[in-house]
Design an enzyme around this catalytic site. Structure first.
Site, mmCIF file in Angstrom:
data_model
loop_
_atom_site.group_PDB
_atom_site.id
_atom_site.type_symbol
_atom_site.label_atom_id
_atom_site.label_comp_id
_atom_site.label_asym_id
_atom_site.label_seq_id
_atom_site.Cartn_x
_atom_site.Cartn_y
_atom_site.Cartn_z
ATOM 1 N N TYR A 7 3.083 9.559 -0.066
ATOM 2 C CA TYR A 7 4.115 9.053 0.552
ATOM 3 C C TYR A 7 5.595 9.266 -0.024
ATOM 4 O O TYR A 7 6.546 8.922 0.771
ATOM 5 C CB TYR A 7 3.786 7.425 0.718
ATOM 6 C CG TYR A 7 2.638 7.095 1.309
ATOM 7 C CD1 TYR A 7 1.855 8.038 1.725
ATOM 8 C CD2 TYR A 7 2.234 5.562 1.491
ATOM 9 C CE1 TYR A 7 0.561 7.561 2.452
ATOM 10 C CE2 TYR A 7 0.904 5.402 2.110
ATOM 11 C CZ TYR A 7 0.137 6.190 2.447
ATOM 12 O OH TYR A 7 -1.119 5.853 2.947
ATOM 13 N N LYS A 38 -2.577 5.732 -4.520
ATOM 14 C CA LYS A 38 -3.570 6.893 -4.080
ATOM 15 C C LYS A 38 -3.549 8.003 -4.572
ATOM 16 O O LYS A 38 -2.291 8.614 -4.797
ATOM 17 C CB LYS A 38 -3.661 6.981 -2.395
ATOM 18 C CG LYS A 38 -3.857 5.540 -1.812
ATOM 19 C CD LYS A 38 -3.990 5.882 -0.490
ATOM 20 C CE LYS A 38 -3.923 4.582 0.441
ATOM 21 N NZ LYS A 38 -2.417 4.381 0.944
ATOM 22 N N HIS A 80 -7.403 9.372 -2.321
ATOM 23 C CA HIS A 80 -6.994 9.438 -1.009
ATOM 24 C C HIS A 80 -7.649 10.014 -0.010
ATOM 25 O O HIS A 80 -7.850 9.448 1.309
ATOM 26 C CB HIS A 80 -5.458 10.065 -1.096
ATOM 27 C CG HIS A 80 -4.673 9.625 -0.002
ATOM 28 N ND1 HIS A 80 -3.228 9.750 -0.250
ATOM 29 C CD2 HIS A 80 -4.602 9.207 1.200
ATOM 30 C CE1 HIS A 80 -2.703 9.287 1.040
ATOM 31 N NE2 HIS A 80 -3.382 9.046 1.812
ATOM 32 N N ASP A 135 0.855 -1.331 0.122
ATOM 33 C CA ASP A 135 0.079 0.052 0.038
ATOM 34 C C ASP A 135 0.850 1.105 -0.096
ATOM 35 O O ASP A 135 1.515 1.502 0.916
ATOM 36 C CB ASP A 135 -0.901 -0.227 1.159
ATOM 37 C CG ASP A 135 -2.006 1.279 1.396
ATOM 38 O OD1 ASP A 135 -2.990 0.979 0.504
ATOM 39 O OD2 ASP A 135 -1.510 2.165 1.734
HETATM 40 P P1 NAP Z 1 0.340 0.967 11.928
HETATM 41 O O1 NAP Z 1 0.453 0.090 10.898
HETATM 42 O O2 NAP Z 1 -1.118 0.957 12.747
HETATM 43 O O3 NAP Z 1 1.419 0.855 12.960
HETATM 44 C C1 NAP Z 1 2.802 1.086 12.466
HETATM 45 C C2 NAP Z 1 3.754 0.970 13.828
HETATM 46 O O4 NAP Z 1 3.411 0.111 14.552
HETATM 47 C C3 NAP Z 1 5.198 1.331 13.365
HETATM 48 O O5 NAP Z 1 5.797 2.210 14.351
HETATM 49 C C4 NAP Z 1 5.516 -0.116 13.661
HETATM 50 O O6 NAP Z 1 6.997 -0.186 14.003
HETATM 51 C C5 NAP Z 1 4.718 -0.795 14.557
HETATM 52 N N1 NAP Z 1 4.408 -2.137 14.681
HETATM 53 C C6 NAP Z 1 4.000 -2.780 13.428
HETATM 54 N N2 NAP Z 1 3.731 -4.190 13.789
HETATM 55 C C7 NAP Z 1 3.940 -4.172 15.152
HETATM 56 C C8 NAP Z 1 3.885 -5.457 15.994
HETATM 57 N N3 NAP Z 1 3.528 -6.601 15.476
HETATM 58 N N4 NAP Z 1 4.383 -5.128 17.284
HETATM 59 C C9 NAP Z 1 4.489 -4.045 17.753
HETATM 60 N N5 NAP Z 1 4.759 -2.902 17.070
HETATM 61 C C10 NAP Z 1 4.264 -2.958 15.659
HETATM 62 O O7 NAP Z 1 -0.001 2.464 11.113
HETATM 63 P P2 NAP Z 1 0.306 3.210 9.926
HETATM 64 O O8 NAP Z 1 1.705 2.835 9.143
HETATM 65 O O9 NAP Z 1 -0.150 4.659 10.378
HETATM 66 O O10 NAP Z 1 -0.781 2.495 9.177
HETATM 67 C C11 NAP Z 1 -0.410 1.604 8.115
HETATM 68 C C12 NAP Z 1 -0.604 1.887 6.808
HETATM 69 O O11 NAP Z 1 -2.016 2.392 6.370
HETATM 70 C C13 NAP Z 1 0.320 3.181 6.531
HETATM 71 O O12 NAP Z 1 1.753 2.777 6.175
HETATM 72 C C14 NAP Z 1 -0.272 3.475 5.212
HETATM 73 O O13 NAP Z 1 0.082 2.710 4.031
HETATM 74 C C15 NAP Z 1 -1.842 3.368 5.347
HETATM 75 N N6 NAP Z 1 -2.392 4.583 5.693
HETATM 76 C C16 NAP Z 1 -3.265 5.231 4.873
HETATM 77 C C17 NAP Z 1 -3.850 6.370 5.246
HETATM 78 C C18 NAP Z 1 -5.164 6.911 4.339
HETATM 79 O O14 NAP Z 1 -5.347 8.273 4.550
HETATM 80 N N7 NAP Z 1 -5.678 5.999 3.259
HETATM 81 C C19 NAP Z 1 -3.716 6.981 6.284
HETATM 82 C C20 NAP Z 1 -2.552 6.373 7.148
HETATM 83 C C21 NAP Z 1 -1.949 5.312 6.970
HETATM 84 P P3 NAP Z 1 8.378 -0.739 13.189
HETATM 85 O O15 NAP Z 1 8.056 -0.441 11.787
HETATM 86 O O16 NAP Z 1 9.260 -0.143 13.749
HETATM 87 O O17 NAP Z 1 8.048 -2.271 13.203
#
Ligand code: NAP
Length: 284
Positions: free
Chosen positions: A56, A81, A114, A51
């Site tokens: 990004y 997006k 997006h 994704d």
């Molecule tokens: P997330 O996936 O909820 O959390 C990521 C964080 O959690 C990172 O700091 C990661 O650290 C840590 N983590 C991952 N797996 C873990 C585990 N098993 N145990 C403990 N910690 C863990 O947050 P996000 O990156 O905001 O969301 C995911 C994706 O959603 C984004 O990367 C993006 O692609 C998408 N997104 C879309 C929108 C939109 O508007 N459409 C908005 C925000 C995000 P490490 O990397 O150090 O492991």
């Protein structure tokens, strides 16, 4: 918690007949050489859905990781997006061509608007462009992100085409009961962004910690399993190989109805991570 490399990820079927892996890799923040290495390691761990987004600024890193992995193109699915500044029809078409160029790919598997940016009121025009690009084969599936029921209803009525996916903020502090029901009623798959709750992840909340202990898994795995049992498609981001494997290894246990309900009960009206209300949020 160390997990062995899991087997093939089950798939979900979209309303246009395409399928997506039931868990994908979020790539926000994975940039530069470190980003390429992290995405390549995820592909090695078995991720087959990546994704990304124009905003990004890592589409070229995603493309490079796919090439570096040696996997055939058709075995990896890529979502990108359309940014808010490109909602005008011609800008949307040019934007998708730009994404393909940066990715080094001939087609996108899924492209999303997006954010709706309703104050600009051009998301229906952007949607028409995505539908046309799908007809041309440049985008296999088309969808949206951060759309409310009103935004969805409008584009469906104006175009006659229902988005395959609506990617929304969804984690235990913001379980989105209402939008999940709206998406389900319309036949739209709910993808969960920030599925773990990012840095405010509720790993130590008793319903999560207790379920982790009961099933012998990590709190992150409990939250991702909760997502799957809600019927959502989570796209956790991790740059850490062990966590990447752990986050895919969520198909070997099942939460009870009581565990599911207790985790969902962590939800609160102000549970959004940064106040990203789609009715007012402006995304450039
Ligand atoms: P997330 O996936 O909820 O959390 C990521 C964080 O959690 C990172 O700091 C990661 O650290 C840590 N983590 C991952 N797996 C873990 C585990 N098993 N145990 C403990 N910690 C863990 O947050 P996000 O990156 O905001 O969301 C995911 C994706 O959603 C984004 O990367 C993006 O692609 C998408 N997104 C879309 C929108 C939109 O508007 N459409 C908005 C925000 C995000 P490490 O990397 O150090 O492991």
């Amino acid at each position: 918690m160390a997990s062995p490399t899991p087997g093939p990820t089950p798939t979900r079927t979209l309303n246009d007949g395409s399928t997506l892996p039931a868990v994908g890799l979020g790539t926000y923040g994975l940039t530069g050489e470190e980003g390429v290495a992290a995405i390549t390691s995820a592909l090695e761990a078995g991720y087959r859905l990546l994704d990304t987004a124009v905003n990004y600024e890592n589409e070229s890193e995603v493309g490079e990781a796919i090439r570096r992995s040696g996997l055939p193109r058709e075995q990896v699915q890529v979502t990108s997006k359309l940014p808010g500044r490109d909602h005008a029809y011609d800008d949307a078409v040019a934007s998708v061509h730009g994404s393909l160029e940066r990715l080094g790919l001939e087609y996108l598997d899924l492209h999303l608007i997006h954010w709706p940016n309703p104050s600009k009121d051009r998301y229906a025009e952007a949607w028409r462009a995505l539908v046309d690009l799908q007809k041309q084969g440049l985008v296999r599936s088309v969808g949206v992100s951060n759309f409310t029921e009103a935004h969805l209803t409008r584009i469906i009525e104006e175009s006659g085409v229902t988005p395959a996916v609506n990617q929304i903020e969804l984690h235990p502090y913001f379980p989105q009961e209402q939008m999940r029901a709206v998406n389900a009623r319309l036949g739209i798959l709910t993808e969960a962004w920030s599925p773990l709750g990012k840095r405010q992840a509720p790993f130590t909340e008793p319903p999560v910690a207790d379920a982790a202990a009961a099933h012998g898994v990590s709190p992150g795995q409990v939250i991702l399993r909760w997502q799957l049992q809600l019927g959502t498609l989570p796209i956790p981001k991790s740059a850490t190989p062990a966590r990447q494997r752990e986050n895919l290894d969520v198909f070997g246990f099942e939460l009870t109805d009581a565990e599911m309900a207790a985790i969902t009960a962590l939800g609160r009206p102000d549970g959004r991570l940064f106040g990203g209300d789609p009715d007012v949020h402006e995304e450039a």
